[in-house]
Design an enzyme around this catalytic site. Sequence first.
Site, mmCIF file in Angstrom:
data_model
loop_
_atom_site.group_PDB
_atom_site.id
_atom_site.type_symbol
_atom_site.label_atom_id
_atom_site.label_comp_id
_atom_site.label_asym_id
_atom_site.label_seq_id
_atom_site.Cartn_x
_atom_site.Cartn_y
_atom_site.Cartn_z
ATOM 1 N N ALA A 128 -28.476 -90.585 32.817
ATOM 2 C CA ALA A 128 -27.604 -90.834 31.667
ATOM 3 C C ALA A 128 -28.351 -90.596 30.357
ATOM 4 O O ALA A 128 -27.813 -89.992 29.422
ATOM 5 C CB ALA A 128 -27.069 -92.261 31.723
ATOM 6 N N SER A 129 -29.600 -91.049 30.297
ATOM 7 C CA SER A 129 -30.375 -90.887 29.057
ATOM 8 C C SER A 129 -30.694 -89.414 28.793
ATOM 9 O O SER A 129 -30.570 -88.936 27.663
ATOM 10 C CB SER A 129 -31.670 -91.715 29.115
ATOM 11 O OG SER A 129 -32.596 -91.190 30.057
ATOM 12 N N VAL A 179 -40.980 -95.702 19.307
ATOM 13 C CA VAL A 179 -39.868 -94.861 18.847
ATOM 14 C C VAL A 179 -38.572 -95.646 18.633
ATOM 15 O O VAL A 179 -37.603 -95.111 18.096
ATOM 16 C CB VAL A 179 -39.595 -93.681 19.816
ATOM 17 C CG1 VAL A 179 -40.757 -92.705 19.812
ATOM 18 C CG2 VAL A 179 -39.268 -94.172 21.224
ATOM 19 N N TYR A 210 -31.865 -92.934 34.055
ATOM 20 C CA TYR A 210 -32.639 -91.784 33.573
ATOM 21 C C TYR A 210 -31.724 -90.575 33.370
ATOM 22 O O TYR A 210 -31.795 -89.884 32.353
ATOM 23 C CB TYR A 210 -33.744 -91.470 34.582
ATOM 24 C CG TYR A 210 -34.768 -90.465 34.105
ATOM 25 C CD1 TYR A 210 -35.725 -90.832 33.164
ATOM 26 C CD2 TYR A 210 -34.799 -89.170 34.611
ATOM 27 C CE1 TYR A 210 -36.682 -89.919 32.732
ATOM 28 C CE2 TYR A 210 -35.745 -88.259 34.184
ATOM 29 C CZ TYR A 210 -36.682 -88.629 33.249
ATOM 30 O OH TYR A 210 -37.633 -87.729 32.819
#
Length: 250
Positions: free
Chosen positions: A158-159, A65, A156
């Site tokens: 933050a994403s 991706v 994680y």
Amino acid sequence: MNSMTQDMQGNVCVVTGAARGLGRCISETLAQAGANRVYACDIDMTPAENWLREYDNVTAVTLNVCDKTALARLNERIYSEQRRLDVLVNNAGITRDALLGSMTEADWNSVLEVNLKGVFLTTQAMLPLMQQHQSGSIISISSIVGTDGNIGQSNYAASKGGIIAMTKGWAKELARGGANIRANCIAPGFINTEMTQAVPQKVLDKLTARIPLGHLGEPADIAQGVLFLASERARYITGQVLKIDGGLVL
């Protein structure tokens, strides 16, 4: 025939992170709901070989991706084969957990690269296929960690929080000029996947005790949420975060 089995009738769908776990269940659910074609994408599709044999409306695609060239090729392939895209499910994601004081820059970068930039790049590459028909549903898998945080998961959180913020922007941007392109998030809680099965039972018991409904969710619980948001039944829903967590975060 149950109306739910026709929810995706004639629709073309893309699911990332589709080889196993949530992505597999989402792909199968969309296929069972009558999708014309589901492009099931993952960086390694080998784990999907067995279940793929059961569906003649699912196409396996090996895809990173974060690879703009590969995403452009997928766009061209879908246009050539289907001329349209109705549903995009951004599910691909990774974890590299560590406490704040010991998280490496490499672990920060890799999680943000896949979980946030990957969602951005995939959506950007697939969007023209929706804009041709001025309609579509983009569903991105966030997490309750993205809404409420968690110890040892700065990267994680933050994403996944970033996915929510992007989605809210897309909901406003993509509906301009009378377009019917919707963007929503699902924030799963603790779901019974390979990832949670690796957690020690003692820890799982503690987690489960905090969930009002008293048990972990199943991949099908998330997949049914995706099916709803992808379908015409959610035609007036955009820019929302659907928490599917057994009441863990209220």
